[in-house]
Design an enzyme around this catalytic site. Structure first.
Site, PDB file in Angstrom:
ATOM      1  N   GLU A 250      15.708 -36.919 -29.962  1.00 26.79           N
ATOM      2  CA  GLU A 250      14.726 -36.392 -31.019  1.00 26.79           C
ATOM      3  C   GLU A 250      14.465 -34.991 -30.004  1.00 26.79           C
ATOM      4  OE1 GLU A 250      11.609 -38.101 -32.681  1.00 26.79           O
ATOM      5  OE2 GLU A 250      12.308 -36.633 -34.367  1.00 26.79           O
TER       6      GLU A 250
ATOM      7  N   GLU B 218       7.688 -45.124 -40.173  1.00 26.36           N
ATOM      8  CA  GLU B 218       8.796 -43.462 -40.285  1.00 26.36           C
ATOM      9  C   GLU B 218       8.959 -43.344 -38.803  1.00 26.36           C
ATOM     10  OE1 GLU B 218       9.465 -40.481 -40.817  1.00 26.36           O
ATOM     11  OE2 GLU B 218       7.550 -39.935 -41.503  1.00 26.36           O
TER      12      GLU B 218
ATOM     13  N   THR C 266      10.629 -43.053 -32.594  1.00 29.49           N
ATOM     14  CA  THR C 266      11.326 -44.615 -32.438  1.00 29.49           C
ATOM     15  C   THR C 266      10.899 -44.861 -31.379  1.00 29.49           C
ATOM     16  OG1 THR C 266      13.148 -43.347 -33.842  1.00 29.49           O
ATOM     17  CG2 THR C 266      13.240 -45.411 -32.448  1.00 29.49           C
TER      18      THR C 266
ATOM     19  N   CYS D 276       9.519 -34.950 -38.194  1.00 31.58           N
ATOM     20  CA  CYS D 276      10.657 -35.436 -38.212  1.00 31.58           C
ATOM     21  C   CYS D 276      11.647 -34.936 -39.061  1.00 31.58           C
ATOM     22  CB  CYS D 276      10.130 -37.108 -38.350  1.00 31.58           C
ATOM     23  SG  CYS D 276       9.195 -36.966 -39.508  1.00 31.58           S
TER      24      CYS D 276
ATOM     25  N   LYS E 137      -5.717 -45.146 -38.083  1.00 29.99           N
ATOM     26  CA  LYS E 137      -5.511 -44.355 -36.352  1.00 29.99           C
ATOM     27  C   LYS E 137      -5.097 -43.336 -36.612  1.00 29.99           C
ATOM     28  CE  LYS E 137      -3.928 -44.943 -32.078  1.00 29.99           C
ATOM     29  NZ  LYS E 137      -4.078 -43.303 -32.307  1.00 29.99           N
TER      30      LYS E 137
HETATM   31  P1  ADP Z   1       3.944 -38.923 -30.070  1.00 28.04           P
HETATM   32  O1  ADP Z   1       4.976 -39.397 -28.772  1.00 28.04           O
HETATM   33  O2  ADP Z   1       5.249 -37.581 -30.753  1.00 28.04           O
HETATM   34  O3  ADP Z   1       2.915 -38.523 -29.651  1.00 28.04           O
HETATM   35  P2  ADP Z   1       3.672 -41.620 -31.151  1.00 28.04           P
HETATM   36  O4  ADP Z   1       5.264 -42.418 -31.358  1.00 28.04           O
HETATM   37  O5  ADP Z   1       2.815 -42.041 -28.861  1.00 28.04           O
HETATM   38  O6  ADP Z   1       4.040 -40.224 -31.425  1.00 28.04           O
HETATM   39  O7  ADP Z   1       2.340 -42.129 -31.795  1.00 28.04           O
HETATM   40  C1  ADP Z   1       1.978 -41.566 -32.676  1.00 28.04           C
HETATM   41  C2  ADP Z   1       1.008 -42.797 -33.450  1.00 28.04           C
HETATM   42  O8  ADP Z   1       1.411 -43.683 -32.776  1.00 28.04           O
HETATM   43  C3  ADP Z   1      -0.238 -41.759 -32.857  1.00 28.04           C
HETATM   44  O9  ADP Z   1      -1.385 -42.313 -33.721  1.00 28.04           O
HETATM   45  C4  ADP Z   1      -0.447 -42.501 -30.804  1.00 28.04           C
HETATM   46  O10 ADP Z   1      -1.962 -43.035 -30.818  1.00 28.04           O
HETATM   47  C5  ADP Z   1       0.153 -44.310 -31.696  1.00 28.04           C
HETATM   48  N1  ADP Z   1       0.101 -45.225 -30.581  1.00 28.04           N
HETATM   49  C6  ADP Z   1       1.138 -44.974 -29.550  1.00 28.04           C
HETATM   50  N2  ADP Z   1       1.657 -45.926 -27.988  1.00 28.04           N
HETATM   51  C7  ADP Z   1       0.917 -46.995 -29.377  1.00 28.04           C
HETATM   52  C8  ADP Z   1       1.757 -48.607 -29.334  1.00 28.04           C
HETATM   53  N3  ADP Z   1       1.891 -48.832 -28.014  1.00 28.04           N
HETATM   54  N4  ADP Z   1       0.972 -49.004 -30.074  1.00 28.04           N
HETATM   55  C9  ADP Z   1       0.302 -48.787 -30.949  1.00 28.04           C
HETATM   56  N5  ADP Z   1      -0.213 -46.972 -31.663  1.00 28.04           N
HETATM   57  C10 ADP Z   1       0.651 -46.328 -30.524  1.00 28.04           C
END
Ligand code: ADP
Length: 490
Positions: free
Chosen positions: A394, A263, A243, A297, A188
């Site tokens: 961050e 990560e 995180t 990161c 995904k």
């Molecule tokens: P950012 O905050 O920098 O956009 P995220 O950690 O939200 O980074 O996103 C990293 C990945 O995790 C993306 O593919 C996002 O769609 C996915 N993601 C975000 N929220 C969830 C969740 N609750 N469960 C699973 N995947 C998630």
């Protein structure tokens, strides 16, 4: 492939070897962050699509369509995919630059070569995964003799959830070892940057991977991502992202104790000692934070400089930055592109305002660049105090805090005071001091006289709240394997 035509077509989900629309029929737009304009529309997967993809991946796993291949056969698929990515390198780099905003030179000469190398490196591992024979003592069974050994088996169906900062590279970091280990996967990509994963899916089909081995779902975190984490048919989630989301995934995975590798974020300390080659350190520190607009990161976002060189380093970085062209990623001389999205730009600008309000002094940058697209000026703060959000959290943008220090002891304590522990940098000519400091820093990677050097063979991951597990190198294979002990009474 003509990029304009490709962008215009209907982008579907890859499930069981077929490109299919989402069950709901919903789509969402991928955007060019240099202009804010939509560039393509892709299917929005939700729980129903996740269920179909998990079924396809489980079927591929149980049929042995993938794990049943010999190691050499599996490695051939990965080499073939690497060759196809290489043959399409130019268009993939252009697509990555367009979708994420990053400089085309970086996409072409950093991201893509690393992606190709990752598939080739992991292709080599397919034939090197081995168990052990284990002499056992069995003190409760005097006189009995046993033959015991371990088998390395694929973890099963793995959900790969990746971020938007290095979309194709993050896909490669997870796909290549998972496939080498014999797992079947659901990838995904992040909703901000879905496009290169879809093009990769086309190349995966062209490479002849059996159906259902790699499934690709574009969609949002709170729908597709969450459904993947909650699905009982998924054996493991490999996640790269914030995180905060990492912690949500840990909580969700507690329901069925899915395996996890994470990560996560960082607030990495880059340390310039007084015996450093200061000019090299200045360039290294500027690259360490401003590469990829700070959306890395490992970004060296806490810059500790021994007091003697503090002013020289701050002035030096200001001069380097003045010569870094800001512009759309697809312009050949761009170094600083836009941030990935409006939300990310606003988040970074809020941190900058919070820093100013808290009393930190902005030496350069500190605002949005222009009013079209999501550009933020490279920014450096001094007079930063403990407790300020710009120092502790961050930011994931082009913002660095420069802090003077006096002694080695002091800087080790400052560097380790973060809740994160992804990476650190040390600039010194004293090799003993470098090794001794490297052993004391709480970070998964320590760079000495360089920064942001990653390699397919070198384990990468975090101490503390920067994550669980190590990607790349032999350690990455371990992330996608179970160890089974077999014990035979002779
Ligand atoms: P950012 O905050 O920098 O956009 P995220 O950690 O939200 O980074 O996103 C990293 C990945 O995790 C993306 O593919 C996002 O769609 C996915 N993601 C975000 N929220 C969830 C969740 N609750 N469960 C699973 N995947 C998630």
């Amino acid at each position: 492939m003509d990029l304009t035509d490709w962008l215009r077509k209907e982008h579907r989900l890859l499930i069981g070897g077929q490109w299919v629309p989402s069950v709901s029929g919903q789509t969402f737009a991928a955007e060019n962050p240099a202009t804010g304009e939509p560039i393509a529309h892709v299917a929005a997967a939700d729980a129903a699509d996740v269920d179909k993809a998990v079924q396809a991946a489980r079927q591929a796993l149980h049929s042995g369509r993938w794990s049943g291949y010999t190691p050499t056969e599996r490695s051939r698929f990965l080499f073939k995919l690497a060759d196809l990515i290489e043959a399409n390198q130019t268009e993939l780099a252009a697509l990555e630059s367009l979708d994420n905003g990053k400089a085309i030179t970086h996409a072409s000469f950093v991201d893509l070569p690393m992606v190709i190398d990752m598939f080739r490196y992991m292709a080599g591992w397919c034939s090197k995964i081995e168990g052990r024979t284990i002499p056992i003592s069995a003190p409760f069974a005097p006189g009995a003799r046993f033959h015991a050994y371990t088998r390395k088996e694929p973890t099963g169906v793995v959900g790969l959830i990746i971020p938007w900062n290095f979309p194709l590279l993050m896909a490669a970091w997870k796909l290549a070892p998972a496939l080498a280990a014999g797992c079947t996967v659901i990838l995904k990509p992040a909703e901000q940057t879905p496009l290169t994963a879809l093009r990769l899916g086309e190349l995966i089909i062209e490479a002849g991977f059996p159906e259902g081995v790699v499934n690709i779902l574009t969609g949002f975190g709170e729908t597709a991502g969450e459904a993947l984490v909650n699905h009982p048919g998924v054996n493991k989630i490999a996640f790269t992202g914030s995180t905060c989301v990492g912690k949500q995934i840990v909580t969700a995975a507690a329901t069925d104790l899915k395996k996890l590798s994470l990560e996560l974020g960082g607030k990495s300390a880059n340390i310039i000692l007084e015996d450093a080659d200061v000019e090299a350190a200045i360039v290294g520190a500027a690259n360490g934070i401003f590469f990829n607009q700070g959306q890395t990161c490992t970004a060296g976002s806490r810059l500790y400089v021994q007091r003697k060189h503090f002013d020289r380093v701050v002035d030096g970085i200001a001069k380097v930055v003045a010569n870094l062209p800001i512009g759309p990623g697809n312009q050949p001389d761009t170094f600083i592109g836009p941030l990935v999205s409006e939300a990310q730009m606003n988040r970074v600008l809020e941190y900058i305002e919070a820093g100013k309000t808290a009393g930190a002094r902005c030496v350069f940058g500190g605002k949005r660049h222009g009013n079209v697209g999501y550009f933020v000026e490279p920014t450096l703060f001094v007079d930063v105090q403990p407790g300020m959000s710009i120092l502790e959290e961050e930011i994931f943008g082009p913002v660095v805090c420069a802090i003077p220090f006096d002694t080695e002891e002091e800087v080790i304590a400052l560097a380790n005071s973060s809740c994160y522990g992804l990476a650190a940098g040390i600039w010194t000519r004293d090799i003993s001091r470098a090794h001794s400091m490297a052993s004391r820093l709480e970070a998964g990677t320590v760079w000495i006289n360089c920064y942001n050097i990653c390699d397919s063979a070198m384990p990468f991951g975090g101490y503390k709240q920067s994550g669980w597990g190590r990607e790349m190198g032999m350690e990455a294979i371990e992330l996608y394997m179970e160890t089974k002990s077999v014990c035979i009474l002779l």
